[in-house]
Design an enzyme around this catalytic site. Structure first.
Site, PDB file in Angstrom:
ATOM      1  N   TYR A  13     -11.023  -1.930  12.196  1.00 25.34           N
ATOM      2  CA  TYR A  13     -10.938  -3.374  12.409  1.00 25.34           C
ATOM      3  C   TYR A  13     -11.668  -3.791  13.689  1.00 25.34           C
ATOM      4  CZ  TYR A  13      -8.502  -7.890  13.072  1.00 25.34           C
ATOM      5  OH  TYR A  13      -8.198  -9.213  13.272  1.00 25.34           O
TER       6      TYR A  13
ATOM      7  N   ARG B  53      -6.577   0.123  12.011  1.00 18.78           N
ATOM      8  CA  ARG B  53      -6.594  -0.731  13.202  1.00 18.78           C
ATOM      9  C   ARG B  53      -5.762  -0.079  14.299  1.00 18.78           C
ATOM     10  NH1 ARG B  53      -4.032  -6.923  13.157  1.00 18.78           N
ATOM     11  NH2 ARG B  53      -5.042  -7.628  15.073  1.00 18.78           N
TER      12      ARG B  53
ATOM     13  N   THR C 143      -6.575  -5.964   5.970  1.00 19.53           N
ATOM     14  CA  THR C 143      -6.677  -6.008   4.509  1.00 19.53           C
ATOM     15  C   THR C 143      -7.298  -7.314   4.013  1.00 19.53           C
ATOM     16  OG1 THR C 143      -4.530  -4.889   4.600  1.00 19.53           O
ATOM     17  CG2 THR C 143      -5.284  -5.621   2.433  1.00 19.53           C
ATOM     18  N   THR C 144      -6.800  -8.431   4.512  1.00 20.14           N
ATOM     19  CA  THR C 144      -7.245  -9.746   4.031  1.00 20.14           C
ATOM     20  C   THR C 144      -8.744  -9.919   4.296  1.00 20.14           C
ATOM     21  OG1 THR C 144      -5.056 -10.509   4.746  1.00 20.14           O
ATOM     22  CG2 THR C 144      -6.644 -12.201   4.117  1.00 20.14           C
TER      23      THR C 144
ATOM     24  N   HIS D 100      -1.980  -0.791  -1.064  1.00 18.45           N
ATOM     25  CA  HIS D 100      -1.472  -0.313   0.230  1.00 18.45           C
ATOM     26  C   HIS D 100      -0.947   1.126   0.106  1.00 18.45           C
ATOM     27  CE1 HIS D 100      -1.852  -3.916   2.560  1.00 18.45           C
ATOM     28  NE2 HIS D 100      -0.883  -4.589   2.000  1.00 18.45           N
TER      29      HIS D 100
HETATM   30  N1  LIG Z   1     -10.889 -12.979   8.292  1.00 15.16           N
HETATM   31  C1  LIG Z   1     -10.230 -12.283   9.211  1.00 15.16           C
HETATM   32  N2  LIG Z   1     -10.874 -11.687  10.221  1.00 15.16           N
HETATM   33  C2  LIG Z   1     -10.216 -10.974  11.171  1.00 15.16           C
HETATM   34  N3  LIG Z   1      -8.876 -10.813  11.173  1.00 15.16           N
HETATM   35  C3  LIG Z   1      -8.166 -11.390  10.165  1.00 15.16           C
HETATM   36  C4  LIG Z   1      -8.806 -12.132   9.141  1.00 15.16           C
HETATM   37  N4  LIG Z   1      -7.850 -12.580   8.296  1.00 15.16           N
HETATM   38  C5  LIG Z   1      -6.673 -12.143   8.762  1.00 15.16           C
HETATM   39  N5  LIG Z   1      -6.841 -11.431   9.891  1.00 15.16           N
HETATM   40  C6  LIG Z   1      -5.822 -10.782  10.735  1.00 15.16           C
HETATM   41  O1  LIG Z   1      -5.444  -9.562  10.112  1.00 15.16           O
HETATM   42  C7  LIG Z   1      -4.047  -9.324  10.343  1.00 15.16           C
HETATM   43  C8  LIG Z   1      -3.338  -9.254   9.005  1.00 15.16           C
HETATM   44  O2  LIG Z   1      -3.593  -7.981   8.482  1.00 15.16           O
HETATM   45  P1  LIG Z   1      -3.680  -7.757   6.919  1.00 15.16           P
HETATM   46  O3  LIG Z   1      -4.653  -8.686   6.337  1.00 15.16           O
HETATM   47  O4  LIG Z   1      -3.914  -6.304   6.724  1.00 15.16           O
HETATM   48  O5  LIG Z   1      -2.214  -8.136   6.445  1.00 15.16           O
HETATM   49  S1  LIG Z   1      -1.620  -7.824   4.999  1.00 15.16           S
HETATM   50  O6  LIG Z   1      -1.521  -6.384   4.871  1.00 15.16           O
HETATM   51  O7  LIG Z   1      -2.507  -8.389   4.002  1.00 15.16           O
HETATM   52  O8  LIG Z   1      -0.292  -8.465   5.006  1.00 15.16           O
HETATM   53  C9  LIG Z   1      -3.539 -10.491  11.164  1.00 15.16           C
HETATM   54  O9  LIG Z   1      -3.642 -10.057  12.515  1.00 15.16           O
HETATM   55  P2  LIG Z   1      -2.725 -10.654  13.700  1.00 15.16           P
HETATM   56  O10 LIG Z   1      -3.235 -12.033  13.920  1.00 15.16           O
HETATM   57  O11 LIG Z   1      -2.995  -9.764  14.871  1.00 15.16           O
HETATM   58  O12 LIG Z   1      -1.308 -10.636  13.262  1.00 15.16           O
HETATM   59  C10 LIG Z   1      -4.525 -11.575  10.795  1.00 15.16           C
HETATM   60  O13 LIG Z   1      -4.589 -12.614  11.740  1.00 15.16           O
END
Ligand SMILES: Nc1ncnc2c1ncn2[C@@H]1O[C@H](COP(=O)(O)OS(=O)(=O)O)[C@@H](OP(=O)(O)O)[C@H]1O
Length: 311
Positions: A207, A141, A62-63, A119
């Site tokens: 993802y 993902r 999401t982020t 969400h």
């Molecule tokens: N820029 C970018 N690029 C790639 N991956 C990223 C990025 N930013 C956040 N993350 C990883 O995304 C995981 C968080 O998921 P979400 O962003 O969906 O979380 S949330 O729903 O907003 O709480 C979480 O994964 P995990 O590290 O496996 O826990 C984050 O590390």
């Protein structure tokens, strides 16, 4: 609300020492705070034709999607040196349907900013979204990394020491469908079925595919939401710059994402928790062989007949 909640199936997570209770509403589990926002959005939100919805189950990317979509949509105004993403965490750049209705309504009235994040499951979206032709982008993902990411995020967000939270417990809950906005497979299936019924309306992004080939996925995203890159922009490196700006390493190391707080007055969570590892396959450090087998069987059973690959 309290009386209404009592009528819903509920589950209090044992690892949370009584602090986390999920309620099942319209087939999906949520916590009280976000469920209230969901119901208010369902009752009052009126989609506008230009709205673009960024939809996801938590912990699926999401982020990252928010950062990319924001950078794409605002690229005429800002570049990689002036983007608000440098000082504002991506979640704060895009209003969230369950929490920021007022901001979305203000955007409808006063700006042409089209992005709205949620969400919510497809079937829980406000009727005005379902009956509109608004574009929907859905990111998903690999289920094992989602389980792992959830396991690390929710206790940390609630200040529960990780050593008190057993992976087995959060894993078992997830497999029973009890997770934030879960069951995860039903969340994906809802959007998938809707995309079969109305082809072209929902863009699915995965993802892992985005990590493997960010450029073609970012171009696909921009095209789909109506902000395609011109050849001149591509030659000038605009796509590459957006990918760099929104990369995990870039965002994670920004001061705002190292020390800032998301929703400090309402539902405070440290920004750094949204940037954990972003490693494909980190689940292997936590799953037993039996867990792997069980989740693979579950996914085979739940997603048979679709072309979705969640393993
Ligand atoms: N820029 C970018 N690029 C790639 N991956 C990223 C990025 N930013 C956040 N993350 C990883 O995304 C995981 C968080 O998921 P979400 O962003 O969906 O979380 S949330 O729903 O907003 O709480 C979480 O994964 P995990 O590290 O496996 O826990 C984050 O590390």
């Amino acid at each position: 609300m309290e009386d209404f909640l009592k009528t819903l199936p509920q589950h209090t997570c044992s690892w949370s020492k009584g602090t986390v209770t999920f309620y099942k509403y319209q087939g999906f589990w949520n916590i009280q705070d976000f469920l209230e926002g969901e119901i208010i959005a369902q009752q009052s939100f009126k989609a506008q034709p230009n709205d673009i919805f960024l939809c996801s189950c938590p912990k699926t990317g999401t982020t990252w999607l928010k950062a990319l979509a924001f950078a794409i949509v605002t690229r005429e105004k800002f570049n990689e040196s002036t983007s608000p993403l440098l000082t504002t965490m991506p979640h704060e750049c895009i209003p969230f349907l369950e929490k920021d209705l007022k901001q979305i309504e203000d955007n409808h009235k006063n700006s042409s900013f089209p992005l709205v994040a949620t969400h919510l499951s497809y079937t829980s979206l406000p009727e005005s979204v379902i009956s509109s032709d608004c574009k929907i982008v859905y990111i998903y993902r690999n289920i094992k990394d989602v389980i792992n990411s959830n396991h690390h995020f929710i206790p940390a967000a609630l200040n529960i020491p990780m050593e008190d939270v057993s992976f087995k417990e959060t894993f078992d809950e997830f497999c029973q469908g009890i997770s934030w906005y879960g069951p995860y497979w039903d969340h994906i299936l809802g959007y998938w079925k809707a995309s079969q019924e109305r082809p072209g309306r929902i863009l699915f992004l995965k993802y892992e595919d985005m990590k493997k080939d960010p450029k073609s996925n970012v171009k696909k995203l921009a095209e789909f939401i109506g902000y395609p890159f011109s050849v001149e922009e591509e030659n000038a490196g605009v796509v590459d710059n957006i990918i760099k700006l929104c990369s995990f390493d870039k965002l994670r190391n920004l001061e705002v994402n190292k020390t800032g707080m998301h929703r400090p007055e309402d539902f405070p969570i440290e920004n750094r928790l949204y940037f954990r590892k972003a490693e494909d396959g980190d689940w292997e450090n936590y799953f037993t062989d039996e867990m792997k087998r069980n989740i693979d069987n579950l996914v085979d059973q739940k997603l048979s007949g679709t072309d979705l690959v969640l393993k």
